[in-house]
Design a protein around this motif. Structure first.
Motif, PDB file in Angstrom:
ATOM      1  N   LYS A   1      -9.564   0.364   1.424  1.00  0.00           N
ATOM      2  CA  LYS A   1      -8.246   1.015   1.403  1.00  0.00           C
ATOM      3  C   LYS A   1      -8.088   2.033   2.528  1.00  0.00           C
ATOM      4  N   GLU A   2      -9.206   2.627   3.002  1.00  0.00           N
ATOM      5  CA  GLU A   2      -9.079   3.560   4.119  1.00  0.00           C
ATOM      6  C   GLU A   2      -8.574   2.838   5.363  1.00  0.00           C
TER       7      GLU A   2
ATOM      8  N   ALA B   1      -4.934   2.492   4.978  1.00  0.00           N
ATOM      9  CA  ALA B   1      -4.261   3.773   5.199  1.00  0.00           C
ATOM     10  C   ALA B   1      -4.218   4.122   6.685  1.00  0.00           C
TER      11      ALA B   1
ATOM     12  N   LEU C   1       0.679  10.580   2.494  1.00  0.00           N
ATOM     13  CA  LEU C   1      -0.613  10.427   3.167  1.00  0.00           C
ATOM     14  C   LEU C   1      -0.966  11.648   4.014  1.00  0.00           C
TER      15      LEU C   1
ATOM     16  N   ALA D   1       0.832  -1.206   0.000  1.00  0.00           N
ATOM     17  CA  ALA D   1       0.000   0.000   0.000  1.00  0.00           C
ATOM     18  C   ALA D   1       0.862   1.250   0.000  1.00  0.00           C
ATOM     19  N   ALA D   2       1.950   1.238   0.757  1.00  0.00           N
ATOM     20  CA  ALA D   2       2.852   2.390   0.785  1.00  0.00           C
ATOM     21  C   ALA D   2       3.387   2.680  -0.606  1.00  0.00           C
TER      22      ALA D   2
ATOM     23  N   VAL E   1       5.908   7.494   2.098  1.00  0.00           N
ATOM     24  CA  VAL E   1       4.450   7.414   2.110  1.00  0.00           C
ATOM     25  C   VAL E   1       3.863   8.276   3.226  1.00  0.00           C
TER      26      VAL E   1
ATOM     27  N   TYR F   1      -3.455   8.775  -2.672  1.00  0.00           N
ATOM     28  CA  TYR F   1      -4.448   7.966  -1.972  1.00  0.00           C
ATOM     29  C   TYR F   1      -5.727   7.786  -2.789  1.00  0.00           C
TER      30      TYR F   1
ATOM     31  N   LEU G   1      -1.611   1.879   8.358  1.00  0.00           N
ATOM     32  CA  LEU G   1      -0.285   2.332   7.938  1.00  0.00           C
ATOM     33  C   LEU G   1       0.068   3.650   8.621  1.00  0.00           C
ATOM     34  N   GLY G   2      -0.887   4.590   8.628  1.00  0.00           N
ATOM     35  CA  GLY G   2      -0.648   5.877   9.266  1.00  0.00           C
ATOM     36  C   GLY G   2      -0.387   5.742  10.753  1.00  0.00           C
TER      37      GLY G   2
ATOM     38  N   PRO H   1      -6.681  10.671   3.817  1.00  0.00           N
ATOM     39  CA  PRO H   1      -7.855   9.889   4.204  1.00  0.00           C
ATOM     40  C   PRO H   1      -8.529  10.489   5.433  1.00  0.00           C
TER      41      PRO H   1
ATOM     42  N   PHE I   1       0.392   4.091  -2.751  1.00  0.00           N
ATOM     43  CA  PHE I   1       0.017   5.446  -2.345  1.00  0.00           C
ATOM     44  C   PHE I   1       1.057   6.466  -2.816  1.00  0.00           C
TER      45      PHE I   1
END
Length: 215
Positions: A63-64, A67, A119, A28-29, A115, A37, A70-71, A126, A32
């Motif tokens: 995907k949110e 994110a 993001l 995903a990183a 990323v 995003y 990941l965030g 997001p 993105f």
């Protein structure tokens, strides 16, 4: 069934699940960073990870959610990084050295995790991580203010410290976007420009407070 073996199987499943989650987060990183995003899709993330969309949906509903996870992990790591980078400075430290140490640590985090900027500072952050980002931003400003309190002359008005912290963070963020858009020696040149800008901005404010031997 052997009791020890019975306990071991859930642990192995948990470890495999965590490895799969990490694989999906790394994919995903990459997506993105490449597309932003909004344009990213779960299909693209699954493809980048080398798994089926069905496998992805076993761990994340959309995907949110990816994110957000990941965030959260990146923000946890960043808090550790700026906890070390933004510690109060010994008064004997020259200003340029103090600035360089902070910038080097923070840019190392961002160049290792591009990323995070994509993001957190992109136009399509997001919605689910906006609140966490705002809390991180407030915490980061607080740490910068604490650092500045050790750089600026004693008795500096708190409003001045806060304003200076906002300017320093603004200079860093503006330069960081340029750093992340370059590589190699040119990237290092932009990092040096951030250091130069911050040092020149802070120098008249700091005056003779730093760089003096103690005792």
């Amino acid at each position: 069934m052997d009791t020890a073996t019975g306990r071991e199987q859930p642990r192995r499943r948990q470890a495999r699940g965590e490895r799969r989650i990490q694989q999906l987060l790394e994919a995903a990183a990459s997506v993105f960073c490449a597309t932003g995003y909004t344009a990213a899709s779960t299909n693209a993330i699954a493809r980048e990870a080398g798994v089926s969309p069905g496998t992805l949906y076993q761990f994340f509903p959309n995907k949110e959610a990816i994110a957000i996870e990941l965030g959260d992990r990146l923000m946890h790591d960043l808090r550790d990084t700026y906890g070390e980078a933004l510690a109060p400075v010994d008064p004997a430290t020259p200003l340029a050295d103090a600035v360089a140490a902070v910038v080097d640590r923070l840019t190392a985090f961002n160049t290792d995790h591009p990323v995070f900027f994509a993001l957190m500072h992109g136009p399509d952050m997001p919605g689910g991580i906006t609140e966490a980002h705002d809390a991180l931003h407030t915490s980061l400003l607080g740490r910068i203010e604490t650092l500045l309190a050790s750089l600026l002359p004693p008795g500096t008005d708190k409003a001045d410290v806060t304003r200076t912290a906002h300017i320093c963070l603004g200079i860093y963020k503006a330069g960081l976007e340029l750093v992340l858009s370059h590589e190699g020696t040119e990237q290092q040149a932009y990092i040096q420009e951030i250091k130069n800008a911050l040092t020149r901005y802070l120098d008249p404010l700091v005056g003779d407070h730093l760089g003096q031997p103690v005792g």
